[in-house]
Design a protein around this motif. Structure first.
Motif, PDB file in Angstrom:
ATOM      1  N   LYS A   4       0.913  -1.308   0.149  1.00  0.00           N
ATOM      2  CA  LYS A   4       0.077  -0.118   0.009  1.00  0.00           C
ATOM      3  C   LYS A   4       0.777   1.253   0.016  1.00  0.00           C
ATOM      4  O   LYS A   4       0.541   2.270  -0.536  1.00  0.00           O
ATOM      5  CB  LYS A   4      -0.697   0.006   1.108  1.00  0.00           C
ATOM      6  N   ALA A   5       2.094   1.358   0.701  1.00  0.00           N
ATOM      7  CA  ALA A   5       2.876   2.186   0.896  1.00  0.00           C
ATOM      8  C   ALA A   5       3.298   2.710  -0.610  1.00  0.00           C
ATOM      9  O   ALA A   5       3.374   3.762  -0.938  1.00  0.00           O
ATOM     10  CB  ALA A   5       4.101   2.142   1.669  1.00  0.00           C
ATOM     11  N   TYR A   6       3.720   1.593  -1.071  1.00  0.00           N
ATOM     12  CA  TYR A   6       4.303   1.651  -2.588  1.00  0.00           C
ATOM     13  C   TYR A   6       2.950   2.449  -3.674  1.00  0.00           C
ATOM     14  O   TYR A   6       3.316   3.372  -4.488  1.00  0.00           O
ATOM     15  CB  TYR A   6       4.796   0.351  -3.180  1.00  0.00           C
ATOM     16  N   SER A   7       2.018   1.675  -3.403  1.00  0.00           N
ATOM     17  CA  SER A   7       0.959   2.321  -4.421  1.00  0.00           C
ATOM     18  C   SER A   7       0.286   3.741  -4.340  1.00  0.00           C
ATOM     19  O   SER A   7       0.104   4.293  -5.161  1.00  0.00           O
ATOM     20  CB  SER A   7      -0.443   1.391  -4.208  1.00  0.00           C
ATOM     21  N   ARG A   8       0.779   4.007  -2.882  1.00  0.00           N
ATOM     22  CA  ARG A   8       0.123   5.241  -2.389  1.00  0.00           C
ATOM     23  C   ARG A   8       0.997   6.317  -2.353  1.00  0.00           C
ATOM     24  O   ARG A   8       0.839   7.550  -1.834  1.00  0.00           O
ATOM     25  CB  ARG A   8      -0.576   5.200  -1.187  1.00  0.00           C
ATOM     26  N   LEU A   9       2.349   6.073  -2.823  1.00  0.00           N
ATOM     27  CA  LEU A   9       3.369   6.947  -2.388  1.00  0.00           C
ATOM     28  C   LEU A   9       3.277   8.496  -2.988  1.00  0.00           C
ATOM     29  O   LEU A   9       3.772   9.338  -2.415  1.00  0.00           O
ATOM     30  CB  LEU A   9       4.667   6.132  -2.978  1.00  0.00           C
ATOM     31  N   SER A  10       2.554   8.401  -4.167  1.00  0.00           N
ATOM     32  CA  SER A  10       2.432   9.501  -5.005  1.00  0.00           C
ATOM     33  C   SER A  10       1.526  10.497  -4.041  1.00  0.00           C
ATOM     34  O   SER A  10       1.480  11.827  -4.101  1.00  0.00           O
ATOM     35  CB  SER A  10       1.833   9.632  -6.224  1.00  0.00           C
ATOM     36  N   GLN A  11       0.798   9.893  -3.060  1.00  0.00           N
ATOM     37  CA  GLN A  11      -0.316  10.778  -2.508  1.00  0.00           C
ATOM     38  C   GLN A  11       0.463  11.056  -1.050  1.00  0.00           C
ATOM     39  O   GLN A  11      -0.077  11.891  -0.108  1.00  0.00           O
ATOM     40  CB  GLN A  11      -1.361   9.889  -1.932  1.00  0.00           C
ATOM     41  N   PHE A  12       1.785  10.529  -0.661  1.00  0.00           N
ATOM     42  CA  PHE A  12       2.356  11.195   0.581  1.00  0.00           C
ATOM     43  C   PHE A  12       2.765  12.553   0.517  1.00  0.00           C
ATOM     44  O   PHE A  12       3.700  12.767  -0.400  1.00  0.00           O
ATOM     45  CB  PHE A  12       3.551   9.929   0.709  1.00  0.00           C
ATOM     46  N   ALA A  13       2.349  13.327   1.528  1.00  0.00           N
ATOM     47  CA  ALA A  13       2.775  14.639   1.592  1.00  0.00           C
ATOM     48  C   ALA A  13       4.246  14.601   2.104  1.00  0.00           C
ATOM     49  O   ALA A  13       4.361  14.080   3.254  1.00  0.00           O
ATOM     50  CB  ALA A  13       1.963  15.636   2.280  1.00  0.00           C
ATOM     51  N   GLU A  14       5.147  15.315   1.278  1.00  0.00           N
ATOM     52  CA  GLU A  14       6.548  15.051   1.988  1.00  0.00           C
ATOM     53  C   GLU A  14       6.869  16.159   3.295  1.00  0.00           C
ATOM     54  O   GLU A  14       8.083  15.935   3.672  1.00  0.00           O
ATOM     55  CB  GLU A  14       7.499  15.332   1.000  1.00  0.00           C
ATOM     56  N   ASN A  15       5.830  16.739   3.712  1.00  0.00           N
ATOM     57  CA  ASN A  15       6.116  17.466   4.916  1.00  0.00           C
ATOM     58  C   ASN A  15       5.993  16.846   6.160  1.00  0.00           C
ATOM     59  O   ASN A  15       6.185  17.365   7.189  1.00  0.00           O
ATOM     60  CB  ASN A  15       5.368  18.770   4.794  1.00  0.00           C
ATOM     61  N   SER A  16       5.712  15.452   6.133  1.00  0.00           N
ATOM     62  CA  SER A  16       5.742  14.669   7.359  1.00  0.00           C
ATOM     63  C   SER A  16       6.319  13.684   7.248  1.00  0.00           C
ATOM     64  O   SER A  16       7.300  13.333   6.142  1.00  0.00           O
ATOM     65  CB  SER A  16       4.035  14.386   7.527  1.00  0.00           C
TER      66      SER A  16
END
Lengths: 203, 83
Positions: free
Chosen positions: A62-74
């Motif tokens: 899931k982390a791989y699939s959703r990586l684009s949604q991960f906001a890099e400020n956290s």
């Protein structure tokens, strides 16, 4: 097989950035860096080896699939923990056959709050046990906690997330995290007391 | 002087250094004079230290390979940077 990068040590944020740009190696390094801790987390929440392995795998997929949604400020790790907690709770609910396992359950009873046994442990009480035996004692103690307390304790005192990060990962208020942590710690102290106490004090 | 239940309620915050200077002083005064609360504080602190001192085991070999294989398949289906 995905091998870790051998060049200079990059921090998670740099690796996440590279993974988003398409680097398979960068994502592989993120997995290698966190898989042991995530597996410990899924094991302690699910209390079942098979479920823990499945939850571990689902977490990274899931982390791989959703990586684009991960906001890099956290923090990437906090984000990963949040996915792992959700995956583990889903497994736990499925195993129990109902939806009663909830982190919202406040469990505000006095049980486990008022200490029953108080005994001095002396210095380094854990050293009287062999490593394997100590691990079993600690695992049993954590597994005996109700899920809402167990989860907070694992994140705060084992994974060493801050109170705020734990609140964020579990979608709880800071005060709920603090209150559950207090109860978890007191209950664990009580459970370990029978293994570690040197002599009883009079109350 | 704080009561034992007031000390108990703040024990975790005190251990995490999340109390005001005034409350800290009150807690420390109580702990100095109350052997039961002191032992409770000390054993709770040791409980946390013992858990913090444990390192996660490495992933069992079979599980490590299974995880890498699952990821490799997913990456083939859905190359990174495309999602």
């Amino acid at each position: 097989m995905i091998e870790p990068q051998s060049a200079r040590i990059l921090d998670d944020a740099e690796l996440v950035h590279q993974a988003k740009e398409g680097s398979v190696e960068a994502f592989g390094e993120l997995v290698n860096r966190h898989d042991r801790k995530i597996f410990r987390l899924t094991q302690h929440i699910t209390r079942n080896r098979e479920d823990a392995e499945d939850a571990l795998q689902e977490t990274f997929l899931k982390a791989y699939s959703r990586l684009s949604q991960f906001a890099e400020n956290s923090q990437f790790y906090t984000w990963l923990v949040r996915i792992a907690v959700n995956e583990s709770l889903m497994k736990l609910r499925k195993r129990k056959g109902d939806a009663s396992v909830s982190l919202d359950d406040p469990m505000e009873t006095e049980e486990g709050f008022v200490p029953r046994e108080i005994g001095d442990w002396g210095n380094n009480p854990e050293q009287q046990y062999a490593q394997q035996e100590l691990h079993e004692i600690l695992d049993r103690a954590v597994h005996s906690l109700p899920a809402p307390f167990r989860t907070v304790f694992i994140l705060r005192d084992m994974e060493q997330l801050s109170t705020e990060e734990t609140a964020e990962a579990l979608n709880l208020s800071v005060s709920a995290v603090k209150s559950r942590l207090l109860r978890a710690r007191l209950q664990l102290r009580e459970k370990l007391n029978r293994h570690f106490q040197r002599g009883k004090l009079s109350c | 002087m704080l009561t034992c239940s007031e000390v108990l309620a703040e024990l975790s915050n005190y251990l995490d250094n999340e109390v005001s200077a005034e409350l800290r002083q009150g807690l420390e005064e109580h702990l100095k004079d109350c052997p039961n609360c002191w032992v409770l504080f000390d054993t709770t602190r040791k409980t946390i230290q013992i858990f913090r001192g444990t390192e996660p085991y490495p992933l069992p070999e079979g599980l490590h390979d299974k995880l890498q294989e699952a990821l490799r398949k997913r990456m083939e289906q859905d190359p990174p940077g495309q999602n």
